[in-house]
Design a protein around this motif. Sequence first.
Motif, mmCIF file in Angstrom:
data_model
loop_
_atom_site.group_PDB
_atom_site.id
_atom_site.type_symbol
_atom_site.label_atom_id
_atom_site.label_comp_id
_atom_site.label_asym_id
_atom_site.label_seq_id
_atom_site.Cartn_x
_atom_site.Cartn_y
_atom_site.Cartn_z
ATOM 1 N N LEU A 95 28.330 -20.439 7.731
ATOM 2 C CA LEU A 95 27.513 -19.273 7.354
ATOM 3 C C LEU A 95 26.064 -19.724 7.258
ATOM 4 O O LEU A 95 25.672 -20.367 6.285
ATOM 5 C CB LEU A 95 27.945 -18.728 5.991
ATOM 6 C CG LEU A 95 29.384 -18.233 5.856
ATOM 7 C CD1 LEU A 95 29.721 -17.967 4.396
ATOM 8 C CD2 LEU A 95 29.594 -16.973 6.688
ATOM 9 N N ALA A 96 25.295 -19.424 8.292
ATOM 10 C CA ALA A 96 23.901 -19.882 8.283
ATOM 11 C C ALA A 96 22.952 -18.726 8.579
ATOM 12 O O ALA A 96 21.920 -18.893 9.207
ATOM 13 C CB ALA A 96 23.724 -21.013 9.297
ATOM 14 N N GLY A 98 21.701 -16.744 6.139
ATOM 15 C CA GLY A 98 20.889 -16.399 4.957
ATOM 16 C C GLY A 98 19.410 -16.704 5.162
ATOM 17 O O GLY A 98 19.026 -17.406 6.103
ATOM 18 N N MET A 99 18.602 -16.167 4.277
ATOM 19 C CA MET A 99 17.150 -16.312 4.413
ATOM 20 C C MET A 99 16.645 -17.571 3.707
ATOM 21 O O MET A 99 15.513 -17.998 3.934
ATOM 22 C CB MET A 99 16.442 -15.105 3.822
ATOM 23 C CG MET A 99 16.813 -13.784 4.490
ATOM 24 S SD MET A 99 16.027 -13.582 6.074
ATOM 25 C CE MET A 99 14.462 -12.946 5.543
ATOM 26 N N GLY A 100 17.453 -18.133 2.812
ATOM 27 C CA GLY A 100 17.040 -19.344 2.102
ATOM 28 C C GLY A 100 15.703 -19.180 1.386
ATOM 29 O O GLY A 100 14.900 -20.118 1.352
ATOM 30 N N THR A 101 15.499 -18.031 0.783
ATOM 31 C CA THR A 101 14.182 -17.761 0.181
ATOM 32 C C THR A 101 13.861 -18.702 -0.982
ATOM 33 O O THR A 101 12.717 -19.086 -1.168
ATOM 34 C CB THR A 101 14.057 -16.300 -0.314
ATOM 35 O OG1 THR A 101 15.320 -15.892 -0.784
ATOM 36 C CG2 THR A 101 13.616 -15.373 0.779
ATOM 37 N N ARG A 102 14.922 -19.081 -1.736
ATOM 38 C CA ARG A 102 14.629 -19.944 -2.891
ATOM 39 C C ARG A 102 14.135 -21.313 -2.454
ATOM 40 O O ARG A 102 13.292 -21.907 -3.089
ATOM 41 C CB ARG A 102 15.878 -20.078 -3.778
ATOM 42 C CG ARG A 102 16.101 -18.867 -4.649
ATOM 43 C CD ARG A 102 17.446 -18.895 -5.292
ATOM 44 N NE ARG A 102 18.516 -18.593 -4.337
ATOM 45 C CZ ARG A 102 19.812 -18.666 -4.611
ATOM 46 N NH1 ARG A 102 20.209 -19.058 -5.798
ATOM 47 N NH2 ARG A 102 20.716 -18.358 -3.709
ATOM 48 N N LYS A 109 17.504 -22.967 6.878
ATOM 49 C CA LYS A 109 17.896 -23.947 5.862
ATOM 50 C C LYS A 109 18.541 -25.205 6.473
ATOM 51 O O LYS A 109 18.241 -26.328 6.073
ATOM 52 C CB LYS A 109 18.833 -23.295 4.853
ATOM 53 C CG LYS A 109 18.800 -23.968 3.504
ATOM 54 C CD LYS A 109 19.834 -23.363 2.576
ATOM 55 C CE LYS A 109 19.171 -22.735 1.363
ATOM 56 N NZ LYS A 109 20.167 -22.329 0.346
ATOM 57 N N MET A 146 27.249 -18.761 12.347
ATOM 58 C CA MET A 146 26.636 -17.436 12.199
ATOM 59 C C MET A 146 25.162 -17.594 11.812
ATOM 60 O O MET A 146 24.823 -18.253 10.839
ATOM 61 C CB MET A 146 27.351 -16.612 11.127
ATOM 62 C CG MET A 146 26.744 -15.215 11.014
ATOM 63 S SD MET A 146 27.717 -14.095 10.022
ATOM 64 C CE MET A 146 27.131 -14.518 8.380
ATOM 65 N N GLY A 203 24.244 -9.778 4.399
ATOM 66 C CA GLY A 203 25.078 -10.441 3.384
ATOM 67 C C GLY A 203 26.159 -11.297 4.019
ATOM 68 O O GLY A 203 26.511 -11.106 5.179
ATOM 69 N N ALA A 232 29.503 -22.504 3.366
ATOM 70 C CA ALA A 232 28.068 -22.250 3.221
ATOM 71 C C ALA A 232 27.265 -23.390 3.823
ATOM 72 O O ALA A 232 27.693 -24.547 3.824
ATOM 73 C CB ALA A 232 27.718 -22.114 1.749
ATOM 74 N N VAL A 233 26.087 -23.042 4.315
ATOM 75 C CA VAL A 233 25.223 -24.046 4.935
ATOM 76 C C VAL A 233 24.673 -25.023 3.899
ATOM 77 O O VAL A 233 24.349 -26.169 4.222
ATOM 78 C CB VAL A 233 24.060 -23.353 5.691
ATOM 79 C CG1 VAL A 233 23.064 -22.701 4.752
ATOM 80 C CG2 VAL A 233 23.332 -24.308 6.603
ATOM 81 N N LEU A 310 32.186 -21.425 -2.238
ATOM 82 C CA LEU A 310 31.995 -20.843 -0.901
ATOM 83 C C LEU A 310 32.576 -21.710 0.216
ATOM 84 O O LEU A 310 31.891 -22.106 1.154
ATOM 85 C CB LEU A 310 30.520 -20.518 -0.631
ATOM 86 C CG LEU A 310 30.263 -19.130 -0.035
ATOM 87 C CD1 LEU A 310 28.787 -18.849 0.211
ATOM 88 C CD2 LEU A 310 31.071 -18.796 1.177
HETATM 89 P P1 UTP Z 1 22.882 -17.564 -0.621
HETATM 90 O O1 UTP Z 1 23.503 -16.533 -1.468
HETATM 91 O O2 UTP Z 1 22.524 -18.847 -1.255
HETATM 92 O O3 UTP Z 1 21.625 -16.915 0.094
HETATM 93 O O4 UTP Z 1 23.849 -17.804 0.604
HETATM 94 P P2 UTP Z 1 20.490 -17.547 1.009
HETATM 95 O O5 UTP Z 1 19.946 -16.418 1.800
HETATM 96 O O6 UTP Z 1 20.940 -18.729 1.805
HETATM 97 O O7 UTP Z 1 19.399 -18.091 -0.019
HETATM 98 P P3 UTP Z 1 18.405 -17.277 -0.965
HETATM 99 O O8 UTP Z 1 19.239 -16.484 -1.914
HETATM 100 O O9 UTP Z 1 17.567 -16.403 -0.049
HETATM 101 O O10 UTP Z 1 17.607 -18.374 -1.612
HETATM 102 C C1 UTP Z 1 25.073 -18.466 0.526
HETATM 103 C C2 UTP Z 1 25.542 -18.712 1.937
HETATM 104 O O11 UTP Z 1 25.734 -17.487 2.632
HETATM 105 C C3 UTP Z 1 24.950 -17.478 3.819
HETATM 106 C C4 UTP Z 1 23.828 -18.460 3.581
HETATM 107 O O12 UTP Z 1 23.286 -18.918 4.806
HETATM 108 C C5 UTP Z 1 24.560 -19.529 2.783
HETATM 109 O O13 UTP Z 1 25.309 -20.357 3.636
HETATM 110 N N1 UTP Z 1 24.467 -16.104 4.068
HETATM 111 C C6 UTP Z 1 23.880 -15.395 3.077
HETATM 112 C C7 UTP Z 1 24.605 -15.589 5.323
HETATM 113 O O14 UTP Z 1 25.124 -16.259 6.255
HETATM 114 N N2 UTP Z 1 24.168 -14.311 5.541
HETATM 115 C C8 UTP Z 1 23.584 -13.565 4.586
HETATM 116 O O15 UTP Z 1 23.219 -12.404 4.855
HETATM 117 C C9 UTP Z 1 23.446 -14.112 3.308
#
Ligand code: UTP
Length: 407
Positions: A95-96, A98-102, A109, A146, A203, A232-233, A310
């Motif tokens: 699962l890659a 996500g936006m990794g905003t934090r 990421k 992904m 999500g 999770a990545v 995860l």
């Molecule tokens: P997080 O909930 O930590 O979100 O994702 P994030 O986007 O990586 O980080 P923040 O919250 O913006 O800092 C947990 C896992 O789910 C994946 C992320 O890549 C991570 O492996 N994920 C999250 C997705 O693949 N798609 C999404 O829409 C959201």
Amino acid sequence: MNRDDAYKMLSSIGQQHVLRYYDELSEAQQKLLLSQIEETDFSVLTRLSETQTDLKGTFSPLEAMQCAEIEKRKEEFYEVGIKNLKEGKVAALLLAGGMGTRLGAEVPKGVYDIGIKKPLYIFECLINNLMDVVKQTDKWIRLFVMTSEKNHDATVQFFKEKDFFGYKEEMVTFFKQDMAPACDFNGNLYMESKYRISTSPNGNAGWYTSMLRAGLGKILSEEGIEWINIFAVDNVLQRMCDPCFIGATVLADVAVGSKVVRKASPDEKVGVMCLEDGKPSIVEYYELSDEMRNAKDSNGDSAYNYGVILNYLFRVSDLESVAEKKMPMHIVKKKIPYIDEKGEYVSPSEPNGYKFEQLVIDMIRQLSSCLPYEVIRDKEFAPIKNLTGVDSVETARILLQKNGIEV
Ligand code: UTP
């Protein structure tokens, strides 16, 4: 779709401002905007008016398979796991999207370099861990990755540049997850440029439907994939396609296996596995009543004691029913950059609207059975959410070193 069709459709949902700059766009930009309008699922906006009920059912404990039992049955589990892997029945799915905003990195990421003395990329750590299993089975494992529209090209290009860190390129399949539009607090769509609606990945529960939409159901059936291990990545100690975990889940004959870790302390802020109205679920730390906090399992340990990390092994045949169900939508307040009425780009410092996300936890809630499978936190859980502090690059480096990995 032409401009008039788009205008008609957008007017019917009160979003015609999306075309505000249409006449000043180049032909190519007009095309891009029209195709985005055509592809976007605007129905998520209707969920804003649904009352966000967070009504919970009745919680009861779901006993985890603990390390002691796993140790005792290790050989039996290992044998079944290896057999399933050798037969190509298990795929991995990273699962890659996500936006990794934090973390706040400029790059996806997984492309982030956490090394000190030498480069060590997050993706590299994950591929190394998967390679350990490939070496044990002498068989390549299908790996789905992904991404999202926002990080797809950078991710694919990085894997290519790094020669897939030694993984077999043909066994890696990238796909983009679906995006959801973002809106202000009144439900009006934001524009991220004059020809693009603001969107964000929908999500981490989007993985299964996005994968099917990308036509990958064909690979599942052609290759006879019966189990998908999603992970999770951001956990660089992630052990995916772990033969013992696979064996235990297959033998337990459950819809999903979930790696869990013992809570670090009774107050740790993690969701723990449990049953809700008899179905697998996750109870958040703030939902635990005193009675639940004091409840004990058959070993005398706390009954709500195993946090999720995860890493889930889903049985493909059970996923079909999940795809058909309407999943809960999490409407989250976020900072959404946008262009204002003058066409100027604004990057807000406070949340200014909503994003729409579906969470993998809600997929688990749709399934009939789950095996929580205990793993040792220090060996398998080094999440990177932040740059420093809790669950950060700093803490992950320490954990990697503890496990003999040079950083
Ligand atoms: P997080 O909930 O930590 O979100 O994702 P994030 O986007 O990586 O980080 P923040 O919250 O913006 O800092 C947990 C896992 O789910 C994946 C992320 O890549 C991570 O492996 N994920 C999250 C997705 O693949 N798609 C999404 O829409 C959201």
